[in-house]
Design a protein around this motif. Structure first.
Motif, PDB file in Angstrom:
ATOM      1  N   ILE A 102       0.848  -1.188   0.000  1.00 52.38           N
ATOM      2  CA  ILE A 102       0.000   0.000   0.000  1.00 52.38           C
ATOM      3  C   ILE A 102       0.886   1.241   0.000  1.00 52.38           C
ATOM      4  O   ILE A 102       1.699   1.435   0.910  1.00 52.38           O
ATOM      5  N   GLY A 103       0.747   2.076  -1.028  1.00 51.63           N
ATOM      6  CA  GLY A 103       1.469   3.342  -1.063  1.00 51.63           C
ATOM      7  C   GLY A 103       2.969   3.221  -0.933  1.00 51.63           C
ATOM      8  O   GLY A 103       3.603   4.006  -0.216  1.00 51.63           O
ATOM      9  N   GLY A 104       3.550   2.229  -1.563  1.00 53.32           N
ATOM     10  CA  GLY A 104       4.999   2.070  -1.508  1.00 53.32           C
ATOM     11  C   GLY A 104       5.503   1.423  -0.240  1.00 53.32           C
ATOM     12  O   GLY A 104       6.711   1.445   0.024  1.00 53.32           O
ATOM     13  N   VAL A 105       4.603   0.837   0.546  1.00 52.36           N
ATOM     14  CA  VAL A 105       4.987   0.176   1.788  1.00 52.36           C
ATOM     15  C   VAL A 105       4.352  -1.214   1.821  1.00 52.36           C
ATOM     16  O   VAL A 105       3.212  -1.395   1.392  1.00 52.36           O
ATOM     17  N   ILE A 106       5.096  -2.182   2.353  1.00 55.41           N
ATOM     18  CA  ILE A 106       4.563  -3.522   2.563  1.00 55.41           C
ATOM     19  C   ILE A 106       4.134  -3.603   4.025  1.00 55.41           C
ATOM     20  O   ILE A 106       4.975  -3.578   4.929  1.00 55.41           O
ATOM     21  N   ARG A 107       2.831  -3.672   4.259  1.00 56.67           N
ATOM     22  CA  ARG A 107       2.315  -3.569   5.624  1.00 56.67           C
ATOM     23  C   ARG A 107       1.619  -4.860   6.043  1.00 56.67           C
ATOM     24  O   ARG A 107       0.740  -5.370   5.341  1.00 56.67           O
ATOM     25  N   CYS A 108       2.027  -5.400   7.194  1.00 59.38           N
ATOM     26  CA  CYS A 108       1.376  -6.580   7.743  1.00 59.38           C
ATOM     27  C   CYS A 108       0.077  -6.175   8.421  1.00 59.38           C
ATOM     28  O   CYS A 108       0.061  -5.256   9.261  1.00 59.38           O
ATOM     29  N   PRO A 109      -1.036  -6.839   8.114  1.00 55.34           N
ATOM     30  CA  PRO A 109      -2.318  -6.445   8.700  1.00 55.34           C
ATOM     31  C   PRO A 109      -2.485  -6.877  10.158  1.00 55.34           C
ATOM     32  O   PRO A 109      -3.411  -6.404  10.832  1.00 55.34           O
ATOM     33  N   TYR A 110      -1.604  -7.750  10.647  1.00 54.48           N
ATOM     34  CA  TYR A 110      -1.802  -8.293  11.991  1.00 54.48           C
ATOM     35  C   TYR A 110      -1.464  -7.271  13.077  1.00 54.48           C
ATOM     36  O   TYR A 110      -2.323  -6.877  13.866  1.00 54.48           O
ATOM     37  N   HIS A 111      -0.214  -6.798  13.112  1.00 53.04           N
ATOM     38  CA  HIS A 111       0.196  -5.832  14.135  1.00 53.04           C
ATOM     39  C   HIS A 111       0.755  -4.548  13.546  1.00 53.04           C
ATOM     40  O   HIS A 111       1.292  -3.713  14.271  1.00 53.04           O
ATOM     41  N   GLY A 112       0.654  -4.399  12.229  1.00 55.61           N
ATOM     42  CA  GLY A 112       1.036  -3.135  11.618  1.00 55.61           C
ATOM     43  C   GLY A 112       2.503  -2.964  11.322  1.00 55.61           C
ATOM     44  O   GLY A 112       2.933  -1.844  11.014  1.00 55.61           O
ATOM     45  N   TRP A 113       3.293  -4.027  11.392  1.00 56.03           N
ATOM     46  CA  TRP A 113       4.690  -3.878  10.998  1.00 56.03           C
ATOM     47  C   TRP A 113       4.747  -3.480   9.529  1.00 56.03           C
ATOM     48  O   TRP A 113       4.017  -4.033   8.692  1.00 56.03           O
ATOM     49  N   ALA A 114       5.637  -2.536   9.193  1.00 56.66           N
ATOM     50  CA  ALA A 114       5.700  -1.992   7.840  1.00 56.66           C
ATOM     51  C   ALA A 114       7.125  -2.117   7.294  1.00 56.66           C
ATOM     52  O   ALA A 114       8.104  -1.837   7.999  1.00 56.66           O
ATOM     53  N   TYR A 115       7.203  -2.521   6.047  1.00 56.55           N
ATOM     54  CA  TYR A 115       8.485  -2.753   5.390  1.00 56.55           C
ATOM     55  C   TYR A 115       8.566  -1.927   4.108  1.00 56.55           C
ATOM     56  O   TYR A 115       7.551  -1.647   3.455  1.00 56.55           O
ATOM     57  N   GLY A 116       9.796  -1.546   3.741  1.00 51.02           N
ATOM     58  CA  GLY A 116       9.994  -0.921   2.443  1.00 51.02           C
ATOM     59  C   GLY A 116       9.853  -1.962   1.347  1.00 51.02           C
ATOM     60  O   GLY A 116       9.900  -3.170   1.591  1.00 51.02           O
ATOM     61  N   LEU A 117       9.716  -1.488   0.117  1.00 48.84           N
ATOM     62  CA  LEU A 117       9.593  -2.418  -1.000  1.00 48.84           C
ATOM     63  C   LEU A 117      10.849  -3.267  -1.169  1.00 48.84           C
ATOM     64  O   LEU A 117      10.798  -4.346  -1.760  1.00 48.84           O
ATOM     65  N   ASP A 118      11.968  -2.776  -0.631  1.00 45.79           N
ATOM     66  CA  ASP A 118      13.210  -3.559  -0.680  1.00 45.79           C
ATOM     67  C   ASP A 118      13.306  -4.565   0.459  1.00 45.79           C
ATOM     68  O   ASP A 118      14.293  -5.288   0.573  1.00 45.79           O
ATOM     69  N   GLY A 119      12.280  -4.616   1.323  1.00 52.80           N
ATOM     70  CA  GLY A 119      12.227  -5.597   2.394  1.00 52.80           C
ATOM     71  C   GLY A 119      12.704  -5.123   3.739  1.00 52.80           C
ATOM     72  O   GLY A 119      12.542  -5.834   4.746  1.00 52.80           O
ATOM     73  N   THR A 120      13.302  -3.931   3.836  1.00 53.32           N
ATOM     74  CA  THR A 120      13.797  -3.447   5.123  1.00 53.32           C
ATOM     75  C   THR A 120      12.624  -3.050   6.029  1.00 53.32           C
ATOM     76  O   THR A 120      11.626  -2.499   5.571  1.00 53.32           O
TER      77      THR A 120
END
Length: 374
Positions: A102-120
């Motif tokens: 979503i919007g250039g971020v990979i976001r886990c729906p469970y607890h909201g951890w967010a990752y860059g598209l490069d995985g960081t």
């Protein structure tokens, strides 16, 4: 069972195509380690474009980063192991959880951890002030990504993956004049084939069967009726009958030949098998790319992509039906006979098959499998 005298040689044992143990070995030693072709670069063009892929039973997220690079990650959050992108599961419950890309971020729906598209890892709610918490330690699990000719390859075990140049072998040289990166997908057919993936590769790699199984193909390439084509110079390409230049029912087309081809390549056909799952057949005006998706010991999904030059596709009245219809017939003939072999080799008396001299290229599968089980 004893070896047959003369030029006949044993195939892999029948168990290699039939048993749960063989299927698990294939996954452990090949499908999760080698470079598997999973699609085309055009599948994910813009930053944030992504695909969720099932690769050898593993769920993988392929994304295009803001810098324009392709990256791939296991689709599992480092926190508690939730799948990050799983719209099918949400739909099952009549929900749309707020996660995914979503919007250039990979976001886990469970607890909201967010990752860059490069995985960081970018953010972990309520953990930023923890002294012993370092986001650099919690990047998404990486998957290897490589590109060649517009095709995208993944390796699920990057640290043990073979060198990519060795996987491609001589294909870049042999197909060097073909503008593969400039081709685009005009049509896709998915086939569910009740046969082991190795059996399909073997079938592709020989033409002993062409005379009995492919009469229409042999009308375009009469030489296939002679000794299974073993006398042909496959390196230089396969000649069509006089007046034919491509794989269609008539052997002709209104499409222009690819730019940059030699005079021989304009009237010949070339094929490549890039182990373990890309079969590539190239005519002067189009290519048929077969991506094999092994799903079980006796089941393989085959994704056949029909590629044409982007300039030809942009012309008014562009029509791919002549090539697609021809290939669909040849494909169905292949899949039908592969399924017959899969069923037949399960007979209690059939411990091995045999390769005749005309099936010389089929022997590659024995060496390929053996080399990876050491």
């Amino acid at each position: 069972m004893t070896e047959i005298a003369g030029a006949m040689q044993r195939s892999l044992p029948s168990s290699a195509y039939l048993t749960a143990e063989a299927w698990q070995s294939d996954k452990d030693t090949i499908l999760t380690r080698e470079w598997l072709c999973v699609g085309r670069a055009e599948d994910v063009v813009e930053p944030g474009d992504h695909l969720v892929l099932d690769v050898a039973g593993e769920n993988i997220l392929l994304v295009r980063t803001k810098a324009g690079e392709l990256r791939a990650h296991y689709n599992v959050c480092r926190h508690r192991g939730a799948r990050i992108c799983d719209s099918t599961n949400d739909a099952k419950w009549g929900l749309e959880l707020h996660g995914g890309v979503i919007g250039g971020v990979i976001r886990c729906p469970y607890h909201g951890w967010a990752y860059g598209l490069d995985g960081t890892l970018l953010a972990a709610p309520n953990l930023a002030t923890e002294a012993d918490f370092d986001k650099k330690d919690f990047s998404l699990y990486p998957v290897g990504v490589r590109e060649w000719g517009g095709f995208v390859f993944l390796s699920l075990t990057l640290e043990n993956a073979p060198g990519f140049a060795g996987v491609l072998g001589e294909a870049p040289r042999r197909l060097g004049n073909y503008p593969l990166a400039d081709l685009r997908v005009a049509h896709v057919i998915h086939y569910e084939v009740q046969a082991n993936w190795k059996l399909i590769l073997e079938n592709y790699n020989e033409c002993y069967h062409c005379g009995p199984v492919h009469p229409e193909l042999c009308e375009i390439v009469p030489e296939f009726r002679k000794d299974g084509g073993i006398h042909l110079d496959w390196e230089q390409g396969i000649p069509h009958r006089e007046g034919a230049t491509t794989y269609t029912m008539t052997g002709t087309t209104s499409r222009n030949a690819f730019p940059g081809l030699s005079e021989e390549e304009k009237v010949r056909h070339k094929g490549e098998l890039i182990y373990p799952n890309l079969m590539l057949s190239v005519s002067s005006d189009h290519a048929a790319a077969f991506l094999l998706w092994p799903e079980a010991v006796d089941r393989t999904r085959v994704e056949c992509r029909f590629l044409f030059h982007k300039d030809e596709m942009a012309k008014p009245g562009f029509d791919h039906a002549d090539a697609v219809d021809f290939w669909d017939l040849v494909n169905r003939q292949d899949w039908a006979v592969c399924e017959r072999v899969q069923r037949g080799m399960a007979a209690r008396v059939h411990d091995y098959g045999y390769y005749s001299p005309m099936e010389d290229y089929s022997l590659d599968i024995r060496r390929y499998v053996a080399d990876r089980q050491i």
